[in-house]
Design an enzyme around this catalytic site. Structure first.
Site, PDB file in Angstrom:
ATOM      1  N   PRO A 168     -32.931 -33.491  24.706  1.00 39.07           N
ATOM      2  CA  PRO A 168     -32.240 -32.414  25.231  1.00 39.07           C
ATOM      3  C   PRO A 168     -32.919 -31.034  25.033  1.00 39.07           C
ATOM      4  CG  PRO A 168     -30.704 -33.703  24.624  1.00 39.07           C
ATOM      5  CD  PRO A 168     -31.789 -34.324  24.062  1.00 39.07           C
ATOM      6  N   CYS A 169     -33.593 -30.450  26.086  1.00 43.16           N
ATOM      7  CA  CYS A 169     -34.325 -29.177  25.638  1.00 43.16           C
ATOM      8  C   CYS A 169     -33.670 -27.878  25.683  1.00 43.16           C
ATOM      9  CB  CYS A 169     -35.338 -28.967  27.014  1.00 43.16           C
ATOM     10  SG  CYS A 169     -34.682 -28.899  28.574  1.00 43.16           S
ATOM     11  N   GLN A 170     -32.165 -28.029  26.137  1.00 45.86           N
ATOM     12  CA  GLN A 170     -31.450 -26.796  26.111  1.00 45.86           C
ATOM     13  C   GLN A 170     -31.321 -26.036  24.578  1.00 45.86           C
ATOM     14  OE1 GLN A 170     -30.622 -29.802  26.983  1.00 45.86           O
ATOM     15  NE2 GLN A 170     -28.936 -29.650  28.602  1.00 45.86           N
TER      16      GLN A 170
END
Length: 515
Positions: free
Chosen positions: A74-76
């Protein structure tokens, strides 16, 4: 090549790598809608769900240790939109779980005498500048360093390469608009491996300037594909204005709430992009996410979100093609290419004793047709020097009767022919082979065999020819092809659970030990 995919989403990697013949070993996705997309398009591939549990399953041999591990954790946690919580965010910790999984896969592959896996990872460029040096931590984990790596000059560049005790790692920021889609989408891609003779830098960095797929090499080269006929893409800019340059802004998961990408049609009507156009901007086939979801076709909102979260298919295809081109061609004398075991050991793996005991109770084998004195499973056996393909099996058993055959997996075809020929002499054969229905020898086998039994619910742990110990994590399932010593009417297909066979066989062995 077989790959495991984590944070799979709607599987850009699988759509990218289908043309080069790579196969998914398993997926890992927890979101309901992407999971439904996976089930629709790849019903035969297991979705393992929570990626944090896979490393232990690989170590235990319950999950395959594949040739390639791919994923975009996840890049968040690394982006501005995610408030740059970095590795302190639970989603950022998934990046560390990714490293743990890569290490578990390599350890299992080494245990099996196979070459280490190739690692492919994708994320937003913001990971290169997170305040907690998340990228330095990630690199250190992959490289096998005990402390985080620090960037030269105070910040990580958009391309680079490092080497550590565990792996060599290369990274590079690539923009999808230069790979054939009309979307400005910059992402950092990492390729890493501990394989000898495999250089990740050769995958991501072209040597012949002018022939690659990079931004610098494609200035002025029109490689974009339109989303629909007779329309113009307008790209949103930070100044709350739009520019007509034929490229959309980066698609994102939040677009299902705030779709600011616009298309001006020929009659000057302004509208937002459709999910179909989103699929095209990412390089997916039309309708990839238009699936039956619940009791109706999927709504637009989950489609926008899943597509925005995915990778650009053409970029992943480019990386896969370059990896495939960099791998040495493995010359096999047969048509089964599943084994990465060293050639001098590949044909020496032994059948699990409990499996043989269970089958022997059913068939009463009189001959082990491919064995050596130290590993023969029957009192009578034929060695490699005696050449079972040229030997009359009737000289070793009472007809009619059954022969056990665990053939050399490097060249199965002639053993299929031999078993078929011997069946005409009232000699039955039970052959243990990889569960691969796509190869030529399987097609030939079912033309004469009486039965195929797929061993399900787990893979067999064969006996290592060097250590004499069972090794779990076999890369393929197994099946039994059976020729009965009497005329057949058809080839019957059935399944039998691994644990059922092994448990019954273990009881027989225990009873024999106690006698």
């Amino acid at each position: 090549m077989r790959y495991g995919s984590v944070c799979s989403g709607i599987e850009a990697a699988s759509k990218a790598w289908e043309p080069i013949g790579w196969k998914p070993a398993w997926f890992s996705e927890i979101e309901p809608f992407p999971s439904a997309v996976l089930a629709q398009h790849w019903p035969e591939v297991s979705n393992l769900g929570d990626m944090t549990k896979i490393a232990d399953a690989v170590r235990a041999g319950d999950v395959e240790a594949p040739d390639v591990l791919v994923g975009g954790t996840p890049c968040q946690a690394f982006s501005i939109a995610g408030l740059r919580e970095g590795l302190s965010d639970d989603r950022g910790q998934l990046t560390l779980s990714y490293v743990e999984l890569a290490n578990a896969i390599d350890a299992k592959r080494r245990e099996r005498g196979e070459t280490e896996a190739i690692i492919v990872w994708e994320n937003v460029p913001g990971v290169l500048s997170s305040k907690d040096n998340a990228f330095g931590c990630f690199l250190a984990g992959l490289a096998g360093e005990s402390s985080e790596l620090q960037p030269a000059g105070g910040k990580w560049t958009h391309a680079g390469c490092v080497s550590g005790p565990e792996r060599v790692i290369a990274w590079r920021v690539l923009d999808a608009q230069f790979f054939g889609v009309a979307q400005q989408r910059r992402r950092v891609f990492v390729v890493a491996s501990a394989r000898k003779g495999f250089d990740p830098a050769e995958i991501l960095f072209e040597q012949d300037v002018g022939s690659g797929s990079t931004e610098a090499n494609n200035v002025g080269v029109e490689r974009r594909s339109s989303t629909v006929d007779n329309c113009t893409l307008y790209r949103f800019r930070r100044t709350d204005s739009y520019i007509d340059d034929g490229v959309s802004s980066t698609l994102s998961a939040r677009d299902y709430k705030d779709r600011r990408e616009l298309v001006v049609m020929a009659d000057n009507r302004v509208r937002t992009l459709t999910p179909l156009e989103y699929e095209r901007l990412q390089g997916f086939p039309d309708g990839h996410t238009l699936i039956q979801y619940g009791e109706k076709l999927a709504d637009d909102a989950p489609r926008y979100k899943a597509i925005g979260n995915s990778m650009a298919v053409p970029v992943m295809r480019w990386i896969g093609e370059r990896i495939a081109a960099a791998l040495p061609a493995e010359k096999l004398s047969g048509d089964y290419g599943g084994s990465k075991t060293p050639p001098d050991q590949r044909d020496l793996w032994r059948t699990p004793p409990a499996l043989f005991a269970s089958l022997n109770d059913e068939f009463c084998f009189q001959l082990d047709a491919a064995a050596a004195p130290h590993n023969a499973l029957c009192r009578k056996f034929i060695t490699a020097d005696q050449n079972t393909l040229e030997t009359l099996w009737a000289d070793y058993l009472n007809v009619p009767g059954y022969v056990w055959l665990n053939p050399p997996y490097s060249d199965i075809t002639p053993f299929v022919k031999k078993a078929s020929a011997e069946s005409r002499n009232q000699i039955g054969t039970v052959m243990l082979v990889p569960a691969d229905t796509s190869v030529g020898w399987f097609r030939e086998a079912i033309e004469t065999a009486s039965e195929v039994r797929f061993i399900t619910a787990g893979r067999l742990a064969f006996i290592n020819p060097v250590t004499g110990k069972p090794v779990s994590g076999n890369n393929k399932g197994s099946m039994l092809i059976i020729w009965h010593p009497y005329p057949r009417t058809h080839c019957h297909f059935a399944t039998v659970e691994r644990d059922e066979l092994m448990t019954f066989g273990a009881k027989l062995l225990a009873r024999r030990e106690a006698a």
